[in-house]
Design a protein around this motif. Structure first.
Motif, PDB file in Angstrom:
ATOM      1  N   LYS A  53       0.837  -1.206   0.000  1.00 34.02           N
ATOM      2  CA  LYS A  53       0.000   0.000   0.000  1.00 34.02           C
ATOM      3  C   LYS A  53       0.868   1.251   0.000  1.00 34.02           C
ATOM      4  O   LYS A  53       0.567   2.221  -0.698  1.00 34.02           O
ATOM      5  N   ALA A  54       1.929   1.241   0.790  1.00 35.62           N
ATOM      6  CA  ALA A  54       2.827   2.394   0.846  1.00 35.62           C
ATOM      7  C   ALA A  54       3.457   2.642  -0.519  1.00 35.62           C
ATOM      8  O   ALA A  54       3.536   3.791  -0.983  1.00 35.62           O
ATOM      9  N   LEU A  67       6.440   3.368   5.379  1.00 31.73           N
ATOM     10  CA  LEU A  67       5.772   2.514   6.346  1.00 31.73           C
ATOM     11  C   LEU A  67       6.716   2.451   7.536  1.00 31.73           C
ATOM     12  O   LEU A  67       7.850   2.004   7.408  1.00 31.73           O
ATOM     13  N   TRP A  68       6.275   2.945   8.674  1.00 27.91           N
ATOM     14  CA  TRP A  68       7.094   2.934   9.882  1.00 27.91           C
ATOM     15  C   TRP A  68       6.650   1.786  10.785  1.00 27.91           C
ATOM     16  O   TRP A  68       5.529   1.305  10.692  1.00 27.91           O
ATOM     17  N   MET A  69       7.561   1.369  11.630  1.00 27.32           N
ATOM     18  CA  MET A  69       7.274   0.294  12.577  1.00 27.32           C
ATOM     19  C   MET A  69       8.002   0.569  13.887  1.00 27.32           C
ATOM     20  O   MET A  69       9.169   0.948  13.884  1.00 27.32           O
ATOM     21  N   ASP A  70       7.297   0.369  14.975  1.00 25.37           N
ATOM     22  CA  ASP A  70       7.921   0.415  16.291  1.00 25.37           C
ATOM     23  C   ASP A  70       8.118  -1.038  16.719  1.00 25.37           C
ATOM     24  O   ASP A  70       7.141  -1.734  17.027  1.00 25.37           O
ATOM     25  N   TYR A  76       2.676  -0.791  13.492  1.00 27.12           N
ATOM     26  CA  TYR A  76       3.182  -0.149  12.280  1.00 27.12           C
ATOM     27  C   TYR A  76       2.082   0.686  11.640  1.00 27.12           C
ATOM     28  O   TYR A  76       0.900   0.550  11.966  1.00 27.12           O
ATOM     29  N   GLY A  77       2.471   1.559  10.729  1.00 24.00           N
ATOM     30  CA  GLY A  77       1.500   2.390  10.024  1.00 24.00           C
ATOM     31  C   GLY A  77       2.169   3.152   8.900  1.00 24.00           C
ATOM     32  O   GLY A  77       3.403   3.154   8.769  1.00 24.00           O
ATOM     33  N   LEU A  78       1.357   3.805   8.096  1.00 21.29           N
ATOM     34  CA  LEU A  78       1.874   4.647   7.020  1.00 21.29           C
ATOM     35  C   LEU A  78       2.006   6.066   7.536  1.00 21.29           C
ATOM     36  O   LEU A  78       1.150   6.539   8.280  1.00 21.29           O
ATOM     37  N   ALA A 108      11.748   2.487   9.482  1.00 20.00           N
ATOM     38  CA  ALA A 108      10.830   2.713   8.362  1.00 20.00           C
ATOM     39  C   ALA A 108      11.440   2.192   7.069  1.00 20.00           C
ATOM     40  O   ALA A 108      12.660   2.085   6.928  1.00 20.00           O
ATOM     41  N   VAL A 109      10.562   1.881   6.139  1.00 19.01           N
ATOM     42  CA  VAL A 109      10.941   1.598   4.759  1.00 19.01           C
ATOM     43  C   VAL A 109      10.231   2.654   3.929  1.00 19.01           C
ATOM     44  O   VAL A 109       9.005   2.774   3.988  1.00 19.01           O
TER      45      VAL A 109
END
Length: 149
Positions: A53-54, A67-70, A76-78, A108-109
């Motif tokens: 989606k990103a 797209l980040w992730m903790d 995670y989320g956009l 993040a990617v």
């Protein structure tokens, strides 16, 4: 038997009820299983969908999207939307991303308007095994592979 009423169910009525029960179980049981903790496959596919989606959003809107992730909180989320998605708490998560996209436990990617990305690997492990979500830096292709890095 003209004066008495017959009570009970016909065979056809019983079959209809059994078919309805079978169909409802086919829908409800997978939904319950997914909500009870989620499997490694479900988590890796959810993450793959989020990354795709990103990438799509970056190409469509002609701007970079991450797209980040903790990895500690397992969410995670956009960066382009509010809200976050949770991963199962039983997962162990390790991420290897570009240095520019790593800020402590938050990684993040990033995808660019041409479809390329900063690339990276997100390794999800649980009792049932290991899944690695790969993002190719050149093409932005997102894939899942089983096993170790």
């Amino acid at each position: 038997m003209s004066g008495r009423l017959r009570t009970g169910f016909t065979l056809l009525e019983m079959l209809v009820v059994l078919v309805i029960l079978g169909l409802s179980l086919a829908v409800v049981v997978p939904a319950i299983n997914k909500g009870l903790g989620g499997s490694l496959d479900d988590a890796s596919r959810d993450l793959q969908v989020g990354l795709r989606k990103a990438r799509s959003e970056a190409v469509l809107n002609k701007r970079s999207v991450a797209l980040w992730m903790d990895v500690n909180r397992k969410v995670y989320g956009l960066d382009s939307r509010r809200g976050e998605r949770s991963l199962p708490k039983a997962l162990l998560i390790k991420a290897r991303v570009a240095d520019s996209e790593s800020r402590g436990p938050r990684v993040a990617v990033r995808f660019f308007p041409d479809g390329s990305s900063t690339g990276g690997h997100i390794r999800l492990s649980k009792d049932e095994g290991i899944a690695v979500v790969d993002v190719d830096w050149l093409t932005g292709r997102v894939s899942i592979r089983n096993g170790d890095e």
